[in-house]
Enzyme design. Structure first.
Site, PDB file in Angstrom:
ATOM      1  N   SER A  86      11.366 -10.099  36.365  1.00  0.00           N
ATOM      2  CA  SER A  86      11.994 -11.335  36.825  1.00  0.00           C
ATOM      3  C   SER A  86      13.503 -11.252  37.051  1.00  0.00           C
ATOM      4  O   SER A  86      14.109 -12.248  37.425  1.00  0.00           O
ATOM      5  CB  SER A  86      11.715 -12.435  35.783  1.00  0.00           C
ATOM      6  N   ASN A  88      16.783 -10.121  38.992  1.00  0.00           N
ATOM      7  CA  ASN A  88      17.304  -9.588  40.252  1.00  0.00           C
ATOM      8  C   ASN A  88      18.095  -8.298  40.085  1.00  0.00           C
ATOM      9  O   ASN A  88      17.903  -7.348  40.845  1.00  0.00           O
ATOM     10  CB  ASN A  88      18.230 -10.626  40.889  1.00  0.00           C
ATOM     11  N   THR A 125       8.997 -18.781  42.628  1.00  0.00           N
ATOM     12  CA  THR A 125      10.420 -19.118  42.537  1.00  0.00           C
ATOM     13  C   THR A 125      10.944 -19.648  43.875  1.00  0.00           C
ATOM     14  O   THR A 125      10.398 -19.318  44.939  1.00  0.00           O
ATOM     15  CB  THR A 125      11.216 -17.851  42.139  1.00  0.00           C
ATOM     16  N   ASP A 126      12.014 -20.425  43.812  1.00  0.00           N
ATOM     17  CA  ASP A 126      12.655 -20.892  45.051  1.00  0.00           C
ATOM     18  C   ASP A 126      13.350 -19.744  45.785  1.00  0.00           C
ATOM     19  O   ASP A 126      13.723 -19.880  46.951  1.00  0.00           O
ATOM     20  CB  ASP A 126      13.641 -22.032  44.767  1.00  0.00           C
ATOM     21  N   GLU A 127      13.505 -18.601  45.100  1.00  0.00           N
ATOM     22  CA  GLU A 127      14.227 -17.491  45.732  1.00  0.00           C
ATOM     23  C   GLU A 127      13.465 -16.894  46.916  1.00  0.00           C
ATOM     24  O   GLU A 127      14.027 -16.158  47.716  1.00  0.00           O
ATOM     25  CB  GLU A 127      14.560 -16.415  44.696  1.00  0.00           C
ATOM     26  N   TYR A 152      13.412  -8.352  44.023  1.00  0.00           N
ATOM     27  CA  TYR A 152      12.687  -9.323  43.192  1.00  0.00           C
ATOM     28  C   TYR A 152      12.057 -10.421  44.047  1.00  0.00           C
ATOM     29  O   TYR A 152      10.849 -10.648  44.011  1.00  0.00           O
ATOM     30  CB  TYR A 152      13.635  -9.940  42.144  1.00  0.00           C
ATOM     31  N   LYS A 156       8.055 -11.466  44.897  1.00  0.00           N
ATOM     32  CA  LYS A 156       7.495 -12.794  44.592  1.00  0.00           C
ATOM     33  C   LYS A 156       6.933 -13.426  45.870  1.00  0.00           C
ATOM     34  O   LYS A 156       5.863 -14.027  45.868  1.00  0.00           O
ATOM     35  CB  LYS A 156       8.551 -13.712  43.958  1.00  0.00           C
ATOM     36  N   LYS A 191      20.154 -12.949  31.220  1.00  0.00           N
ATOM     37  CA  LYS A 191      20.260 -14.005  32.220  1.00  0.00           C
ATOM     38  C   LYS A 191      21.571 -14.786  32.055  1.00  0.00           C
ATOM     39  O   LYS A 191      22.170 -14.799  30.970  1.00  0.00           O
ATOM     40  CB  LYS A 191      19.040 -14.931  32.132  1.00  0.00           C
TER      41      LYS A 191
HETATM   42  N1  LIG Z   1      13.727 -17.627  35.042  1.00  0.00           N
HETATM   43  C1  LIG Z   1      13.761 -18.545  36.010  1.00  0.00           C
HETATM   44  O1  LIG Z   1      14.713 -19.306  36.124  1.00  0.00           O
HETATM   45  C2  LIG Z   1      12.584 -18.682  36.975  1.00  0.00           C
HETATM   46  C3  LIG Z   1      12.629 -19.670  37.960  1.00  0.00           C
HETATM   47  C4  LIG Z   1      11.529 -19.842  38.807  1.00  0.00           C
HETATM   48  C5  LIG Z   1      10.416 -19.048  38.637  1.00  0.00           C
HETATM   49  N2  LIG Z   1      10.386 -18.079  37.687  1.00  0.00           N
HETATM   50  C6  LIG Z   1       9.152 -17.292  37.527  1.00  0.00           C
HETATM   51  O2  LIG Z   1       8.610 -17.628  36.254  1.00  0.00           O
HETATM   52  C7  LIG Z   1       7.912 -16.523  35.715  1.00  0.00           C
HETATM   53  C8  LIG Z   1       8.429 -16.217  34.331  1.00  0.00           C
HETATM   54  O3  LIG Z   1       9.829 -15.930  34.396  1.00  0.00           O
HETATM   55  P1  LIG Z   1      10.673 -15.644  33.075  1.00  0.00           P
HETATM   56  O4  LIG Z   1      12.086 -15.891  33.402  1.00  0.00           O
HETATM   57  O5  LIG Z   1      10.041 -16.325  31.931  1.00  0.00           O
HETATM   58  O6  LIG Z   1      10.421 -14.072  32.942  1.00  0.00           O
HETATM   59  P2  LIG Z   1      10.632 -13.123  31.681  1.00  0.00           P
HETATM   60  O7  LIG Z   1      11.152 -11.835  32.256  1.00  0.00           O
HETATM   61  O8  LIG Z   1      11.392 -13.796  30.594  1.00  0.00           O
HETATM   62  O9  LIG Z   1       9.141 -12.891  31.131  1.00  0.00           O
HETATM   63  C9  LIG Z   1       8.195 -12.120  31.796  1.00  0.00           C
HETATM   64  C10 LIG Z   1       7.031 -11.887  30.843  1.00  0.00           C
HETATM   65  O10 LIG Z   1       6.006 -11.177  31.556  1.00  0.00           O
HETATM   66  C11 LIG Z   1       5.576 -10.066  30.771  1.00  0.00           C
HETATM   67  N3  LIG Z   1       5.131  -9.013  31.691  1.00  0.00           N
HETATM   68  C12 LIG Z   1       5.900  -8.290  32.555  1.00  0.00           C
HETATM   69  N4  LIG Z   1       5.136  -7.401  33.216  1.00  0.00           N
HETATM   70  C13 LIG Z   1       3.851  -7.585  32.786  1.00  0.00           C
HETATM   71  C14 LIG Z   1       2.600  -6.991  33.108  1.00  0.00           C
HETATM   72  N5  LIG Z   1       2.522  -6.000  34.025  1.00  0.00           N
HETATM   73  N6  LIG Z   1       1.493  -7.423  32.480  1.00  0.00           N
HETATM   74  C15 LIG Z   1       1.563  -8.413  31.541  1.00  0.00           C
HETATM   75  N7  LIG Z   1       2.715  -9.010  31.185  1.00  0.00           N
HETATM   76  C16 LIG Z   1       3.840  -8.591  31.802  1.00  0.00           C
HETATM   77  C17 LIG Z   1       6.792  -9.661  29.966  1.00  0.00           C
HETATM   78  O11 LIG Z   1       6.434  -8.910  28.814  1.00  0.00           O
HETATM   79  C18 LIG Z   1       7.393 -11.031  29.630  1.00  0.00           C
HETATM   80  O12 LIG Z   1       6.785 -11.558  28.474  1.00  0.00           O
HETATM   81  C19 LIG Z   1       8.095 -15.381  36.718  1.00  0.00           C
HETATM   82  O13 LIG Z   1       6.945 -15.317  37.540  1.00  0.00           O
HETATM   83  C20 LIG Z   1       9.312 -15.775  37.519  1.00  0.00           C
HETATM   84  O14 LIG Z   1       9.271 -15.255  38.824  1.00  0.00           O
HETATM   85  C21 LIG Z   1      11.441 -17.876  36.853  1.00  0.00           C
END
Ligand SMILES: NC(=O)c1ccc[n+]([C@@H]2O[C@H](COP(=O)([O-])OP(=O)(O)OC[C@H]3O[C@@H](n4cnc5c(N)ncnc54)[C@H](O)[C@@H]3O)[C@@H](O)[C@H]2O)c1
Length: 336
Positions: A86, A88, A125-127, A152, A156, A191
């Site tokens: 997640s 970038n 994501t909005d990205e 990234y 997505k 982050k």
């Molecule tokens: N962080 C943001 O602001 C944001 C905004 C919009 C959308 N998103 C989306 O939300 C989701 C979660 O984001 P986040 O910030 O919590 O991410 P994060 O990086 O904190 O968590 C990702 C989790 O996925 C697990 N993971 C990674 N690869 C894996 C695999 N191959 N198999 C099983 N588990 C795996 C990791 O161990 C971790 O627990 C993502 O899909 C991201 O694109 C995030």
């Protein structure tokens, strides 16, 4: 209305996934959650430790592992797919894990949902929409063309397209939500907001990328969770819903709010080198979600949400401290 009782949450040991698991356990007592998580550097089992054993269970494994999916998916009524690479900056340093987890992992889960007849909700994501100019009055809607900028966001975007095709071609009961930037507890120190907060707790000056004018549309992670629940249970299959809470702010404003909360001068930070291809502005129009599903955010006061988040990082230093030194070493090597 779809009423799930036994759901799989992938990536439930990461930031947003674990907040969703807490939300479901707290708000929906009839629902059992199986967390499927590979526990990469971003996943921490502590994020869901302490939840009742009969409500949440952890399976450590890779979403790309199709044999594992064939074992665990039957018996569940839905998959909510959060797992992703997640960050970038990491995708610029090494895109390969992003292709594998974000694209191949989504493919494996869609195939499992198709084979076992399970409802599928995709977290995006909005990205995927690229960026907007600072002076553009427009915001992203469900109709905005995809124009991802980074490895990234391009992975997505690719995964979103797979979901659309699996719905259209194979009839998988799938929905997609694209959310803006989240803040709240359990976010990794790499982050933006946690990095600044933990620097200040540790007595280190915060760091700001580029000119600080990049705009992000902030939403509290609990509001993201309630919106995902609304889409999962009441959203129409094949549809995309944008999730946002009208929280546009530029990075320098967010940093100055954090400095203020610590009682520090508003210029008490260092400028660092910008991220290549850094998106300028994201902004979400969530009218469809609000109109169709009646969703509203509960956390509308950013300063209050930020103060709560700062309190959480102060009270949970043992949670973030182990990852801090390695994360800062990585940033230092990138000149950031
Ligand atoms: N962080 C943001 O602001 C944001 C905004 C919009 C959308 N998103 C989306 O939300 C989701 C979660 O984001 P986040 O910030 O919590 O991410 P994060 O990086 O904190 O968590 C990702 C989790 O996925 C697990 N993971 C990674 N690869 C894996 C695999 N191959 N198999 C099983 N588990 C795996 C990791 O161990 C971790 O627990 C993502 O899909 C991201 O694109 C995030």
């Amino acid at each position: 209305m779809f009423e799930p009782t036994n759901i799989i949450v992938t990536g439930g040991c990461g930031f947003i996934g674990s907040n969703f698991v807490h939300y479901v356990v707290r708000e929906h007592p009839g629902v059992h959650v199986t967390v499927l998580d590979k526990l990469t550097y971003a996943g921490n089992p502590e994020n869901i430790a302490g939840l009742p054993e009969d409500r949440a269970e952890l399976v450590v494994g890779d979403v790309c592992d199709r044999e594992l999916l064939d074992r665990i998916v039957p018996g569940h009524d839905a998959i909510v797919h959060y797992a992703a690479e997640s960050h970038n900056d990491n995708s610029i340093a090494d895109p390969e894990p992003f292709l594998r987890t974000n694209v191949e992992g989504t493919y494996a889960l869609l195939e499992a949902a198709r084979k076992h007849g399970v409802r599928y909700h995709h977290i995006s994501t909005d990205e995927v929409y690229g960026d907007l100019a600072l002076d553009d009055p427009a915001r992203f809607t469900e109709e905005t063309p995809y124009r991802p900028s980074s490895p990234y966001s391009s992975t997505k975007a690719s995964s979103d397209l797979l979901v659309r095709a699996w719905h259209r071609t194979f009839g998988v009961r799938a929905t997609i939500s694209n959310c803006s930037n989240n803040y709240g507890p359990y976010q990794h120190v790499e982050k933006f907001i946690p990095r600044q907060i933990t620097n200040l707790i540790g007595g280190v000056r915060p760091k700001l990328y580029g000119d600080g004018l990049n705009v992000r549309d902030w939403i509290h992670t609990d509001d993201h969770s309630s919106a995902v629940w609304a889409v999962l249970t009441r959203g129409r299959a094949g549809e995309t819903y944008l999730i946002g809470a009208d929280g546009e702010k530029n990075n320098i404003t967010v940093l100055r709010e954090i400095l203020k909360a610590f009682g520090r001068d508003e210029d008490d930070f260092d400028w660092v080198r910008d991220r290549p291809g850094h998106d300028r502005r994201y902004a979400i129009d969530s009218a469809k979600l609000r109109r169709e599903l009646g969703w509203e955010p509960a956390h509308t006061d950013f300063a209050e949400g930020l103060a709560e988040t700062i309190r959480w990082y102060r009270e949970n230093e043992a949670w973030w401290r182990p990852a801090k030194a390695a994360t800062e070493a990585r940033y230092a090597a990138q000149g950031q």
